[in-house]
Design a protein around this motif. Sequence first.
Motif, PDB file in Angstrom:
ATOM      1  N   SER A 119      -2.021 -16.517  -2.618  1.00  0.00           N
ATOM      2  CA  SER A 119      -1.324 -16.930  -1.171  1.00  0.00           C
ATOM      3  C   SER A 119      -0.018 -15.634  -1.164  1.00  0.00           C
ATOM      4  CB  SER A 119      -0.557 -18.176  -1.319  1.00  0.00           C
ATOM      5  OG  SER A 119      -1.362 -19.164  -1.538  1.00  0.00           O
ATOM      6  N   CYS A 120      -0.745 -14.531  -1.284  1.00  0.00           N
ATOM      7  CA  CYS A 120       0.360 -13.412  -1.495  1.00  0.00           C
ATOM      8  C   CYS A 120       0.552 -13.078   0.036  1.00  0.00           C
ATOM      9  CB  CYS A 120      -0.640 -12.082  -1.761  1.00  0.00           C
ATOM     10  SG  CYS A 120      -0.999 -12.399  -3.790  1.00  0.00           S
ATOM     11  N   GLY A 121       1.452 -12.335   0.183  1.00  0.00           N
ATOM     12  CA  GLY A 121       2.218 -11.912   1.872  1.00  0.00           C
ATOM     13  C   GLY A 121       3.160 -12.847   2.007  1.00  0.00           C
ATOM     14  N   PRO A 125      11.020 -17.406  -1.872  1.00  0.00           N
ATOM     15  CA  PRO A 125      12.496 -17.720  -1.776  1.00  0.00           C
ATOM     16  C   PRO A 125      13.597 -17.089  -2.316  1.00  0.00           C
ATOM     17  CG  PRO A 125      10.920 -19.538  -2.460  1.00  0.00           C
ATOM     18  CD  PRO A 125      10.130 -18.256  -2.449  1.00  0.00           C
ATOM     19  N   TRP A 126      13.188 -16.013  -2.915  1.00  0.00           N
ATOM     20  CA  TRP A 126      14.285 -15.056  -3.861  1.00  0.00           C
ATOM     21  C   TRP A 126      14.295 -13.690  -3.018  1.00  0.00           C
ATOM     22  CZ3 TRP A 126       9.783 -17.010  -6.265  1.00  0.00           C
ATOM     23  CH2 TRP A 126      10.062 -18.513  -6.842  1.00  0.00           C
ATOM     24  N   ASN A 127      13.707 -13.533  -1.947  1.00  0.00           N
ATOM     25  CA  ASN A 127      13.632 -12.748  -0.814  1.00  0.00           C
ATOM     26  C   ASN A 127      12.888 -11.401  -1.291  1.00  0.00           C
ATOM     27  OD1 ASN A 127      14.414 -11.524   1.378  1.00  0.00           O
ATOM     28  ND2 ASN A 127      16.255 -10.757   0.899  1.00  0.00           N
ATOM     29  N   TYR A 128      12.038 -11.376  -2.013  1.00  0.00           N
ATOM     30  CA  TYR A 128      10.920 -10.654  -2.586  1.00  0.00           C
ATOM     31  C   TYR A 128       9.623 -11.094  -2.118  1.00  0.00           C
ATOM     32  CZ  TYR A 128      14.243  -8.699  -5.834  1.00  0.00           C
ATOM     33  OH  TYR A 128      15.364  -8.052  -6.361  1.00  0.00           O
ATOM     34  N   TYR A 129       8.796  -9.677  -1.897  1.00  0.00           N
ATOM     35  CA  TYR A 129       7.473 -10.090  -1.433  1.00  0.00           C
ATOM     36  C   TYR A 129       6.665 -10.743  -2.347  1.00  0.00           C
ATOM     37  CZ  TYR A 129       8.492  -7.226   2.812  1.00  0.00           C
ATOM     38  OH  TYR A 129       9.059  -6.784   3.939  1.00  0.00           O
ATOM     39  N   LYS A 130       5.875 -11.690  -2.042  1.00  0.00           N
ATOM     40  CA  LYS A 130       5.058 -12.432  -2.940  1.00  0.00           C
ATOM     41  C   LYS A 130       3.962 -11.692  -3.504  1.00  0.00           C
ATOM     42  CE  LYS A 130       5.521 -16.827  -0.137  1.00  0.00           C
ATOM     43  NZ  LYS A 130       4.649 -17.658   0.537  1.00  0.00           N
ATOM     44  N   CYS A 131       3.603 -12.056  -5.067  1.00  0.00           N
ATOM     45  CA  CYS A 131       2.628 -11.087  -5.713  1.00  0.00           C
ATOM     46  C   CYS A 131       3.158  -9.793  -6.180  1.00  0.00           C
ATOM     47  CB  CYS A 131       1.409 -11.243  -5.101  1.00  0.00           C
ATOM     48  SG  CYS A 131       0.791 -12.987  -4.778  1.00  0.00           S
ATOM     49  N   GLN A 132       4.418  -9.350  -5.936  1.00  0.00           N
ATOM     50  CA  GLN A 132       4.800  -7.888  -6.365  1.00  0.00           C
ATOM     51  C   GLN A 132       5.535  -8.382  -7.873  1.00  0.00           C
ATOM     52  OE1 GLN A 132       4.251  -5.131  -4.627  1.00  0.00           O
ATOM     53  NE2 GLN A 132       2.815  -6.669  -3.452  1.00  0.00           N
ATOM     54  N   CYS A 133       5.652  -7.428  -8.407  1.00  0.00           N
ATOM     55  CA  CYS A 133       6.365  -7.580  -9.970  1.00  0.00           C
ATOM     56  C   CYS A 133       7.639  -8.264  -9.787  1.00  0.00           C
ATOM     57  CB  CYS A 133       6.381  -6.335 -10.511  1.00  0.00           C
ATOM     58  SG  CYS A 133       7.538  -4.928  -9.941  1.00  0.00           S
ATOM     59  N   THR A 134       8.503  -7.875  -8.663  1.00  0.00           N
ATOM     60  CA  THR A 134       9.847  -8.332  -8.650  1.00  0.00           C
ATOM     61  C   THR A 134       9.765  -9.846  -8.275  1.00  0.00           C
ATOM     62  OG1 THR A 134       9.655  -7.576  -6.223  1.00  0.00           O
ATOM     63  CG2 THR A 134      10.956  -6.110  -8.080  1.00  0.00           C
ATOM     64  N   TYR A 211       3.183  -8.809 -12.986  1.00  0.00           N
ATOM     65  CA  TYR A 211       2.311  -8.767 -11.713  1.00  0.00           C
ATOM     66  C   TYR A 211       2.134  -7.527 -10.923  1.00  0.00           C
ATOM     67  CZ  TYR A 211       0.345 -13.331 -10.163  1.00  0.00           C
ATOM     68  OH  TYR A 211      -0.500 -14.485  -9.946  1.00  0.00           O
ATOM     69  N   ASN A 212       0.901  -7.304 -10.331  1.00  0.00           N
ATOM     70  CA  ASN A 212       0.636  -5.791  -9.632  1.00  0.00           C
ATOM     71  C   ASN A 212       1.062  -4.700 -10.275  1.00  0.00           C
ATOM     72  OD1 ASN A 212       0.144  -5.024  -6.849  1.00  0.00           O
ATOM     73  ND2 ASN A 212       2.267  -4.391  -6.698  1.00  0.00           N
ATOM     74  N   HIS A 213       0.497  -4.662 -11.763  1.00  0.00           N
ATOM     75  CA  HIS A 213       0.281  -3.377 -12.337  1.00  0.00           C
ATOM     76  C   HIS A 213      -1.051  -2.875 -12.635  1.00  0.00           C
ATOM     77  CE1 HIS A 213       0.642  -0.958 -15.900  1.00  0.00           C
ATOM     78  NE2 HIS A 213       1.737  -0.554 -15.416  1.00  0.00           N
ATOM     79  N   SER A 214      -1.740  -3.701 -13.556  1.00  0.00           N
ATOM     80  CA  SER A 214      -3.207  -3.263 -13.695  1.00  0.00           C
ATOM     81  C   SER A 214      -4.101  -3.381 -12.672  1.00  0.00           C
ATOM     82  CB  SER A 214      -3.639  -3.680 -15.044  1.00  0.00           C
ATOM     83  OG  SER A 214      -2.761  -3.276 -16.092  1.00  0.00           O
ATOM     84  N   SER A 215      -3.935  -4.617 -12.025  1.00  0.00           N
ATOM     85  CA  SER A 215      -4.590  -5.106 -10.903  1.00  0.00           C
ATOM     86  C   SER A 215      -3.592  -5.382  -9.792  1.00  0.00           C
ATOM     87  CB  SER A 215      -5.577  -6.247 -11.222  1.00  0.00           C
ATOM     88  OG  SER A 215      -6.349  -5.873 -12.169  1.00  0.00           O
ATOM     89  N   ARG A 216      -4.182  -5.110  -8.665  1.00  0.00           N
ATOM     90  CA  ARG A 216      -3.297  -5.185  -7.246  1.00  0.00           C
ATOM     91  C   ARG A 216      -3.054  -6.579  -7.027  1.00  0.00           C
ATOM     92  NH1 ARG A 216      -1.756  -3.204  -2.414  1.00  0.00           N
ATOM     93  NH2 ARG A 216      -2.095  -4.487  -0.562  1.00  0.00           N
ATOM     94  N   GLU A 217      -1.602  -6.933  -7.116  1.00  0.00           N
ATOM     95  CA  GLU A 217      -1.282  -8.470  -6.481  1.00  0.00           C
ATOM     96  C   GLU A 217      -1.637  -9.473  -7.439  1.00  0.00           C
ATOM     97  OE1 GLU A 217      -1.774  -8.999  -2.397  1.00  0.00           O
ATOM     98  OE2 GLU A 217      -0.189  -8.176  -1.921  1.00  0.00           O
ATOM     99  N   ALA A 218      -1.917  -9.080  -8.829  1.00  0.00           N
ATOM    100  CA  ALA A 218      -2.543  -9.999  -9.814  1.00  0.00           C
ATOM    101  C   ALA A 218      -1.926 -10.119 -10.989  1.00  0.00           C
ATOM    102  CB  ALA A 218      -3.916  -9.668 -10.129  1.00  0.00           C
TER     103      ALA A 218
END
Length: 236
Positions: A119-121, A125-134, A211-218
Motif C-alpha cells: 500500500s505504498c504511496g 502517520p509520521w509524515n514520511y512517504y510510505k515504503c521509504q526507508c525513513t 525498506y527501499n534499498h535492494s528492491s524498490r519500496e520493498a
Amino acid sequence: MKAAVFAALFQAVAVTVTYAYPISGDSVNCRSGPGTSYAVKKTYAKGSDVKVSCQTTGTDVNGNNLWDKTQDGCYVADFYVKTGTDRYVAPKCSTSGDGDGSGNGIPGPVTNDYPYEGSCGGVDPWNYYKCQCTSFVAWRINKRLGVKFHNQYKGVNWGNANTWDDAARRTGVTVNSKPVPGCVAQTNAGTYGHVAWVTAVGDNTVTVEEYNHSSREAYGKRTVPKGNFNYIHVKV
C-alpha cells in the motif's frame, strides 16, 4: 507405594535433563538481552548445565545468531550451549520477553511486519512517504521502542535519511560508531542517504532490516561491515 514414588521422581528428573544442556565454552556470559552489547548478569563455567526456557535471535556469534534464555532469566549465545544443533530446541521467546526487558520487543522478531507493504504511496502517520526507508524506521521506533517519533521529533525537522544524524545531534540523541540491536543505522551516501533498523551485531558486522534499498519500496535484510553506517541511539 515406594515404587510409584520412585517412578514419579525418575520422570521428573528425566524431564529436567531433556531441557538442560551443558555450556561448551569457558566463562560464558549470560546477558540481560540477546546480544553482546547487553549487560552481563551471570557467568557460566564450562560444563555447567543450563535449562533453556525459550530462544530468540540476536547478535551473531561465530555464524549462530540464536540466543537461549536460561532458568536464571538471562540470555546466553546458543553457540556456547551444547544442544546438538544450531536450530531451535525450545519455544521462541515472546516478543515482550526479548531485548532489554522494556516490554517493547527490542530488537524484536526479524520479519517484514511493516503495515504498509503493498500500500505504498502517500504519507504515513509520521509524515514520511510510505515504503521509504525513513517510514519503515520511523514505524519501528514507534512500535519496537515505544518512542513517539515523527518527522518533527523534539521540534526539529529530521527530513531525508541523510539529515537524520544532524537532527539527532541537534536534539541530544546520541550518534556514534557503536551499534546495538534496536538502534538506527544511518548513512549520508547517495542522493538522500539511507536509514535501517539494527537487528543484530557481530564482532565486525551489523545485520539490518530496511525498506527501499535492494528492491524498490520493498523489505530487505543484509549483513554488512559495521563501518558502513553511523548509529543513532533514539532509546538504546
